[in-house]
Enzyme design. Structure first.
Site, short mmCIF file in Angstrom:
data_model
loop_
_atom_site.label_atom_id
_atom_site.label_comp_id
_atom_site.label_asym_id
_atom_site.label_seq_id
_atom_site.Cartn_x
_atom_site.Cartn_y
_atom_site.Cartn_z
N SER A 117 68.57 1.10 -2.72
CA SER A 117 68.64 0.13 -1.63
C SER A 117 69.06 0.85 -0.36
O SER A 117 69.65 1.94 -0.40
CB SER A 117 69.66 -0.97 -1.97
OG SER A 117 69.93 -1.80 -0.86
N TYR A 163 77.54 -4.35 -4.86
CA TYR A 163 76.12 -3.97 -4.87
C TYR A 163 75.95 -2.63 -4.16
O TYR A 163 75.28 -1.73 -4.67
CB TYR A 163 75.30 -5.05 -4.16
CG TYR A 163 73.81 -4.80 -4.21
CD1 TYR A 163 73.06 -5.17 -5.32
CD2 TYR A 163 73.14 -4.25 -3.12
CE1 TYR A 163 71.69 -4.96 -5.36
CE2 TYR A 163 71.77 -4.03 -3.15
CZ TYR A 163 71.05 -4.40 -4.27
OH TYR A 163 69.70 -4.19 -4.30
#
Length: 223
Positions: A122, A136
């Site tokens: 990401s 995350y």
């Protein structure tokens, strides 16, 4: 990714906890003239992952490309809004799950003399991204480093690894972001864009390791 790789002539093994959903995708691919098969898998079950890797390798005599794509997030993303059970689940899936899948695939690729591992990290795995959240972001930074370690240690076995660092991708995970406007989804990176990118990585000269690719939506003015 499954559909795009199948269109390019790859035999595709789809693995997920939601077996019914991936079985439908596999059936669609086969109906369109491709080759696909669904395999039940929970990345958090290490023995199950190892068994599934053996079954997948036996299906088409090896695994040439791994798309390591499982991931979780939570609405509780800040230090002042910790949900430990949800944060633990993110760490278990995004880090431990990735380790399980990598470890199960490595012997198959080593025996074949090489392969490509493509990990969906990401933007939050490359830069601090408050909107993505604390657990995350931490998990995706770890995944990016896992990918780098594979290039450092497994290149001698012909194994290459790439971490993809996309900004917002229009998937159900993004739509669950607190405060995200679904009307903006069309302006984000599309799943098809990530599929094309992964296929390009898989087709790269086997003497080249693309360590990481960072991409983001164009920040256009909105009315």
């Amino acid at each position: 990714m499954a559909r795009r790789f199948a269109q390019a002539g790859y035999a595709v093994a789809l693995s997920a906890r939601g077996h019914d959903q991936i079985a439908k995708i596999a059936a669609q691919i086969n109906a369109d003239g491709g080759q696909a098969k669904a395999f039940a898998l929970d990345v958090n079950d290490r023995e199950f992952v190892e068994e599934s890797a053996r079954k997948i390798a036996g299906w088409r005599n090896g695994i040439s490309v791994l798309c390591n794509n499982a991931g979780l997030n939570t609405p509780h993303r800040r230090w002042d809004d910790i949900d430990f059970a949800e944060w633990d689940a993110i760490i278990d899936t995004n880090i431990k799950g990735a380790i399980n899948v990598i470890a199960a695939t490595l012997p198959v690729m080593r025996a074949a003399g090489g392969g490509v591992m493509i990990h969906t990290s990401s933007w939050a795995g490359r830069f601090n991204a408050p909107a993505a959240g604390v657990p995350y972001g931490a998990s995706k930074h770890a995944l990016s480093d896992l990918s780098a370690s594979l290039n450092a240690e497994e290149g001698k076995n012909g194994i290459r690894s790439t971490a993809l660092h996309p900004g917002e991708v229009a998937t159900p995970l993004l739509l669950k972001r607190p405060g995200f406007d679904p009307a903006l989804a069309a302006m984000m990176i599309q799943p098809e864009d990530m599929a094309d990118l992964a296929l390009s990585v898989a087709r790269m000269n086997p003497n080249i390791a693309i360590h990481e690719i960072t991409l983001a939506p164009v920040r256009r003015a909105t009315n």
